[in-house]
Design an enzyme around this catalytic site. Structure first.
Site, PDB file in Angstrom:
ATOM      1  CG  ASP A 214      -0.012  -0.122   2.522  1.00  0.00           C
ATOM      2  OD1 ASP A 214       0.167  -1.255   2.976  1.00  0.00           O
ATOM      3  OD2 ASP A 214       0.539   0.888   3.012  1.00  0.00           O
ATOM      4  CG  ASP A 216       1.557   4.933   5.665  1.00  0.00           C
ATOM      5  OD1 ASP A 216       0.975   4.052   6.312  1.00  0.00           O
ATOM      6  OD2 ASP A 216       2.072   5.923   6.209  1.00  0.00           O
TER       7      ASP A 216
HETATM    8  N1  ADE Z   1       2.380  -2.998   6.832  1.00  0.00           N
HETATM    9  C1  ADE Z   1       1.828  -2.949   5.620  1.00  0.00           C
HETATM   10  N2  ADE Z   1       1.479  -1.673   5.291  1.00  0.00           N
HETATM   11  C2  ADE Z   1       1.844  -0.900   6.347  1.00  0.00           C
HETATM   12  C3  ADE Z   1       1.764   0.484   6.622  1.00  0.00           C
HETATM   13  N3  ADE Z   1       1.258   1.345   5.747  1.00  0.00           N
HETATM   14  N4  ADE Z   1       2.242   0.920   7.819  1.00  0.00           N
HETATM   15  C4  ADE Z   1       2.773   0.049   8.708  1.00  0.00           C
HETATM   16  N5  ADE Z   1       2.873  -1.269   8.507  1.00  0.00           N
HETATM   17  C5  ADE Z   1       2.417  -1.749   7.327  1.00  0.00           C
END
Ligand code: ADE
Length: 277
Positions: A214, A216
């Protein structure tokens, strides 16, 4: 350890969210390994792949019952050490902090910024004091193998990048996400510290494949991270991760000399407590 020593590697794999097994593993056996620091997250899966001895640990336990802050990192690393593991490949789902690292991308990270606050971080916290070097916290020798095999499989791989380790379990605020971007971090996750520093204290070579799931919450054109988006992308990533593991184990498992990056001798100049103290 002598300079002429021949090491018969035993490969440890720590699987993150969505990775609970190794394809093609033979002579499989789940075994309980108790350590002086308690029990690891789960039983360990012992087996062989192309004749190479391997030990797999599901980081959060099968079914993912343990959150990042509650993992017994010391027991996890100690259990792998007690099982004879010489080389660890850590597989971890992460968020991306850079436009050019989209979901589906694999980053072989080479640095960490550790923002965790709650975790037991050292084997050397009573009686015997040691300060290991963490200047280069990941094993470049394993990194070379991961890069070569990953590219050979046609995966989107970036070599190098800083992994920001946050405490969690909540995801970051947008201000935090942008702060970490301004620090030049590449990816963000919740688990690789103190896993990596404990592996170094245990003189086990350790490298991370950070699998992007992703963007974030900083990216204006993408939805904010949710567990649903992480799991969905991980399902796509896990076939690639399994292919990478299958290629990497035989390459890492060949008899070798001491680690060219020196991880297996990390304590040589690190102990400060007098031997008779
Ligand atoms: N693991 C997968 N995506 C994450 C994110 N955006 N922040 C922290 N841990 C994660």
């Amino acid at each position: 350890m002598s300079q002429n020593e021949v090491v018969e590697p035993i490969i440890g794999l720590i699987g993150g969210s969505g990775l609970y097994d190794i394809d093609g593993l033979e002579e499989k056996e789940w075994r309980t390994v108790e350590t002086p620091w308690g029990l690891p997250s789960d039983q360990l899966l012992f087996g062989r792949l192309d004749g190479v001895r391997c030990v797999f640990l599901p980081r959060h336990g099968r079914g993912h019952p343990i959150p990042p802050s509650r993992l017994n990192y010391r027991a996890n690393i100690a259990a792998l050490k007690m099982s004879g593991v010489t080389d660890i490949v850590s597989l971890s789902a992460v968020g991306s902090l850079k436009e050019e690292l989209p979901p589906g991308h694999f980053v072989i990270v080479d640095q960490f910024i550790d923002r965790t606050i709650w975790r037991e971080k050292s084997f050397f916290d009573t009686g015997c004091v040691a300060h290991i070097s963490m200047a280069d916290p990941l094993c470049a020798r394993i990194g070379d193998v991961l890069e070569e095999q990953g590219r050979g499989l046609g995966l989107d791989v970036t070599r190098g990048g800083t992994y920001l380790v946050m405490e969690g379990p909540q995801f970051s605020t947008r201000a935090e996400s942008n702060l970490y971007r301004s620090w030049g971090c590449s990816v963000i996750g919740m688990t690789n510290m103190p896993e990596a520093s404990l592996a170094r204290e245990a003189e086990i070579c350790y490298a991370t494949v950070a699998m992007v799931t992703d963007y974030d919450c900083w990216h204006e054109d993408h939805d904010n991270v949710t567990v649903e988006s992480v799991v969905k992308t991980m399902q796509g990533n896990s076939a690639k991760a399994k292919a990478l593991v299958k290629a990497v184990i035989p390459a890492l498992g060949q008899p070798r000399g001491l680690c060219s990056a020196g991880c297996d001798r990390a304590l040589e100049y690190a102990l400060i407590t007098a031997p008779d103290a």
